[in-house]
Design a protein around this motif. Sequence first.
Motif, short mmCIF file in Angstrom:
data_model
loop_
_atom_site.label_atom_id
_atom_site.label_comp_id
_atom_site.label_asym_id
_atom_site.label_seq_id
_atom_site.Cartn_x
_atom_site.Cartn_y
_atom_site.Cartn_z
N GLU A 190 21.72 68.00 62.47
CA GLU A 190 20.39 68.58 62.00
C GLU A 190 20.19 69.63 63.07
O GLU A 190 19.46 70.87 62.92
CB GLU A 190 19.36 67.56 61.81
N ARG A 246 23.92 62.30 62.56
CA ARG A 246 22.82 62.99 61.79
C ARG A 246 21.91 63.86 62.63
O ARG A 246 21.77 65.01 62.19
CB ARG A 246 22.06 62.06 60.96
N GLN A 247 21.27 63.20 63.71
CA GLN A 247 20.36 64.07 64.37
C GLN A 247 21.25 65.53 65.13
O GLN A 247 20.37 66.42 65.22
CB GLN A 247 19.83 63.33 65.70
N ASP A 252 21.85 60.16 70.82
CA ASP A 252 21.94 60.62 69.57
C ASP A 252 22.76 60.20 68.41
O ASP A 252 23.86 60.26 68.62
CB ASP A 252 21.77 62.28 69.79
N SER A 253 22.34 60.24 67.26
CA SER A 253 23.23 60.06 66.26
C SER A 253 23.89 61.30 65.75
O SER A 253 23.47 62.36 66.10
CB SER A 253 22.35 59.58 64.80
#
Length: 234
Positions: free
Chosen positions: A175, A171-172, A168-169
């Motif tokens: 969020e 950013r992910q 997972d990034s």
Amino acid sequence: MRILIVDDEPLARARLAALLGECDGVEIIGSLGDGEAALGSLGELHPDVLLLDINMPGLSGTAVAQRLAGRTRPQVIFCTAYEEHALKAFELGAVDYLLKPVRLERLRDALQRAQRRLADAPREPTAWLHGRMRGEQLRIALDEVICLLADEKYVIVQHRRGELLIEDSLRQLEEAYPDQLVRLHRNCLVPPPRLLGIKTLADGRVLARLDGTELSPEISRRNLPVVRKLLRLG
């Protein structure tokens, strides 16, 4: 109930421990002398209740309570020699405000109040991050995470027992867990309870002090106001 005692005076900690020995249904899981150590232990000890002094060196009891405001666990019971902080304590959501020397009956009442609060509040589900390390598929609870660092196509999860790679990034993750992770820099996220403080270098860069690691990730100018607010540093 799992109780963590936090007071900079050893005799005060010993007295509270003795009183708790007269209370049913409680377990003392730790006895610490400062607020930073208390915050740093939450991910490992998972207390239900903090018995928290106010005037302590470093991070005060009210500063600790500010960092915990809005959370179901741990509930805070202040144990202090000073009356003047009571209003602030209840504004921060404290269960009770006990004046030293703490009396057994008052302590029992406060613990019963905390137990009712805990029973009425829904238990927060544990969030898990899934990844791998040395060919093994592993998972780590989010509340055990120290920090998340972007590294090429992976994210490195640093936790108390080592590291984990996830796909997972940042950013992910940001969020997915907006209330459980805060961004320090474009390459770094941390759980707010891991933040202990900041230090400014001679060249103007600002680094974060994190519980559980010697790593001091940089805080970008853009994210510094949010970090300062979390730490109540202005």
